[in-house]
Design a protein around this motif. Structure first.
Motif, PDB file in Angstrom:
ATOM      1  N   LYS A  46      -0.363   4.857   8.635  1.00 58.72           N
ATOM      2  CA  LYS A  46      -0.638   4.386   7.276  1.00 58.72           C
ATOM      3  C   LYS A  46      -0.404   2.881   7.189  1.00 58.72           C
ATOM      4  CE  LYS A  46       0.352   8.339   4.330  1.00 58.72           C
ATOM      5  NZ  LYS A  46       1.228   8.860   3.271  1.00 58.72           N
ATOM      6  N   LEU A  47      -1.304   2.202   6.477  1.00 57.50           N
ATOM      7  CA  LEU A  47      -1.139   0.788   6.200  1.00 57.50           C
ATOM      8  C   LEU A  47      -0.056   0.640   5.134  1.00 57.50           C
ATOM      9  CD1 LEU A  47      -2.056  -2.162   6.567  1.00 57.50           C
ATOM     10  CD2 LEU A  47      -3.783  -1.726   4.793  1.00 57.50           C
ATOM     11  N   ILE A  48       0.989  -0.086   5.445  1.00 57.51           N
ATOM     12  CA  ILE A  48       2.110  -0.285   4.531  1.00 57.51           C
ATOM     13  C   ILE A  48       1.898  -1.539   3.699  1.00 57.51           C
ATOM     14  CG2 ILE A  48       4.619  -0.601   4.370  1.00 57.51           C
ATOM     15  CD1 ILE A  48       3.770   2.154   5.482  1.00 57.51           C
ATOM     16  N   VAL A  49       1.583  -2.643   4.375  1.00 58.33           N
ATOM     17  CA  VAL A  49       1.409  -3.938   3.716  1.00 58.33           C
ATOM     18  C   VAL A  49       0.263  -4.685   4.392  1.00 58.33           C
ATOM     19  CG1 VAL A  49       2.481  -6.236   3.446  1.00 58.33           C
ATOM     20  CG2 VAL A  49       3.824  -4.188   2.993  1.00 58.33           C
ATOM     21  N   SER A  50      -0.512  -5.395   3.586  1.00 62.50           N
ATOM     22  CA  SER A  50      -1.471  -6.360   4.127  1.00 62.50           C
ATOM     23  C   SER A  50      -1.186  -7.698   3.441  1.00 62.50           C
ATOM     24  CB  SER A  50      -2.909  -5.915   3.907  1.00 62.50           C
ATOM     25  OG  SER A  50      -3.189  -5.695   2.549  1.00 62.50           O
ATOM     26  N   ALA A  51      -1.333  -8.769   4.200  1.00 70.33           N
ATOM     27  CA  ALA A  51      -1.016 -10.090   3.657  1.00 70.33           C
ATOM     28  C   ALA A  51      -1.985 -11.127   4.199  1.00 70.33           C
ATOM     29  CB  ALA A  51       0.411 -10.486   4.017  1.00 70.33           C
ATOM     30  N   LYS A  52      -2.226 -12.128   3.372  1.00 75.73           N
ATOM     31  CA  LYS A  52      -3.020 -13.289   3.762  1.00 75.73           C
ATOM     32  C   LYS A  52      -2.193 -14.505   3.377  1.00 75.73           C
ATOM     33  CE  LYS A  52      -6.636 -14.342   1.276  1.00 75.73           C
ATOM     34  NZ  LYS A  52      -7.993 -14.370   0.699  1.00 75.73           N
ATOM     35  N   HIS A 107       0.810  -1.213   0.000  1.00 77.31           N
ATOM     36  CA  HIS A 107       0.000   0.000   0.000  1.00 77.31           C
ATOM     37  C   HIS A 107       0.847   1.269   0.000  1.00 77.31           C
ATOM     38  CE1 HIS A 107      -3.590  -2.435   0.804  1.00 77.31           C
ATOM     39  NE2 HIS A 107      -2.806  -3.137   1.596  1.00 77.31           N
ATOM     40  N   HIS A 108       1.888   1.303   0.806  1.00 79.50           N
ATOM     41  CA  HIS A 108       2.789   2.461   0.900  1.00 79.50           C
ATOM     42  C   HIS A 108       4.202   1.950   1.159  1.00 79.50           C
ATOM     43  CE1 HIS A 108      -1.064   4.509   1.854  1.00 79.50           C
ATOM     44  NE2 HIS A 108      -0.506   5.485   1.167  1.00 79.50           N
ATOM     45  N   ALA A 109       5.164   2.799   0.918  1.00 84.98           N
ATOM     46  CA  ALA A 109       6.563   2.439   1.174  1.00 84.98           C
ATOM     47  C   ALA A 109       6.928   2.716   2.632  1.00 84.98           C
ATOM     48  CB  ALA A 109       7.483   3.230   0.256  1.00 84.98           C
ATOM     49  N   ALA A 110       7.894   1.963   3.122  1.00 83.69           N
ATOM     50  CA  ALA A 110       8.497   2.218   4.434  1.00 83.69           C
ATOM     51  C   ALA A 110       9.980   2.475   4.210  1.00 83.69           C
ATOM     52  CB  ALA A 110       8.287   1.040   5.375  1.00 83.69           C
ATOM     53  N   PHE A 111      10.574   3.242   5.111  1.00 86.16           N
ATOM     54  CA  PHE A 111      11.948   3.702   4.943  1.00 86.16           C
ATOM     55  C   PHE A 111      12.768   3.421   6.197  1.00 86.16           C
ATOM     56  CE2 PHE A 111       9.013   6.189   2.423  1.00 86.16           C
ATOM     57  CZ  PHE A 111       9.581   6.101   1.159  1.00 86.16           C
ATOM     58  N   GLU A 112      14.082   3.514   6.039  1.00 89.16           N
ATOM     59  CA  GLU A 112      14.993   3.294   7.163  1.00 89.16           C
ATOM     60  C   GLU A 112      14.584   4.171   8.345  1.00 89.16           C
ATOM     61  OE1 GLU A 112      19.761   3.398   8.242  1.00 89.16           O
ATOM     62  OE2 GLU A 112      19.106   3.952   6.227  1.00 89.16           O
TER      63      GLU A 112
END
Length: 131
Positions: free
Chosen positions: A100-106, A64-69
C-alpha cells in the motif's frame, strides 16, 4: 528516459508513533528529507558536497494510509526534472508487506553554493549523476 529510483527499506521505530498510535505526519516529512540526503550522498563526491548544499523551497505531501510501529516500509525517491537552480524530487513511502502507498511527496529544492549560500545553477556534472 525513466528516472533512476533510489530506494531504502526500514522498520518503523516506536519513536515515530504519536498519541493516535500511528506514524506522526511530521515524521513522514523528516523521512522525505532524510531519503533525499541519502540519495545525494550516495551519488556525489565529498568535493561536490563541500561545494554545494540544497534547501527546500516547498513540500507537497499526500497521506494515503497510516503506518504503524514495526511496519516495514520502503521509501523511494527520484529527480523528476531540474532547471536552473531548482530541482523537483518525488518520494513514495510504501508498506513493504501490503504494497500500500502510505505517502507520496513532491519537493522543490534549490541548489546553493555552500560558502556563500547563494543560488547555484545545477551543473551538468550533478545532473548526470542523477540522470
Amino acid at each position: 528516459m525513466q528516472p533512476e529510483i533510489f530506494e531504502y527499506q526500514f522498520t518503523v521505530p516506536k519513536s515515530a508513533i504519536d498519541e493516535m498510535h500511528h506514524v506522526n505526519n511530521v515524521v513522514y516529512l523528516q523521512w522525505v528529507q532524510d531519503i533525499a540526503k541519502k540519495h545525494w550522498e550516495s551519488k556525489t563526491s565529498e568535493k561536490i558536497r563541500e561545494t554545494y548544499v540544497w534547501v527546500v523551497l516547498n513540500h507537497l505531501i499526500k497521506y494515503h494510509h497510516a503506518a504503524f510501529e514495526n511496519d516495514v516500509l520502503t521509501i523511494q525517491t527520484w529527480i523528476d526534472h531540474h532547471r536552473g537552480v531548482k530541482s523537483e524530487r518525488h518520494t513514495k513511502i510504501i508498506n513493504s508487506t501490503t504494497n500500500k502507498l502510505i505517502v507520496s511527496a513532491k519537493t522543490s529544492w534549490c541548489l546553493l553554493l555552500k560558502e556563500t549560500l547563494r543560488p547555484a545553477r545545477i551543473t551538468d556534472e550533478i545532473s548526470t549523476l542523477f540522470g
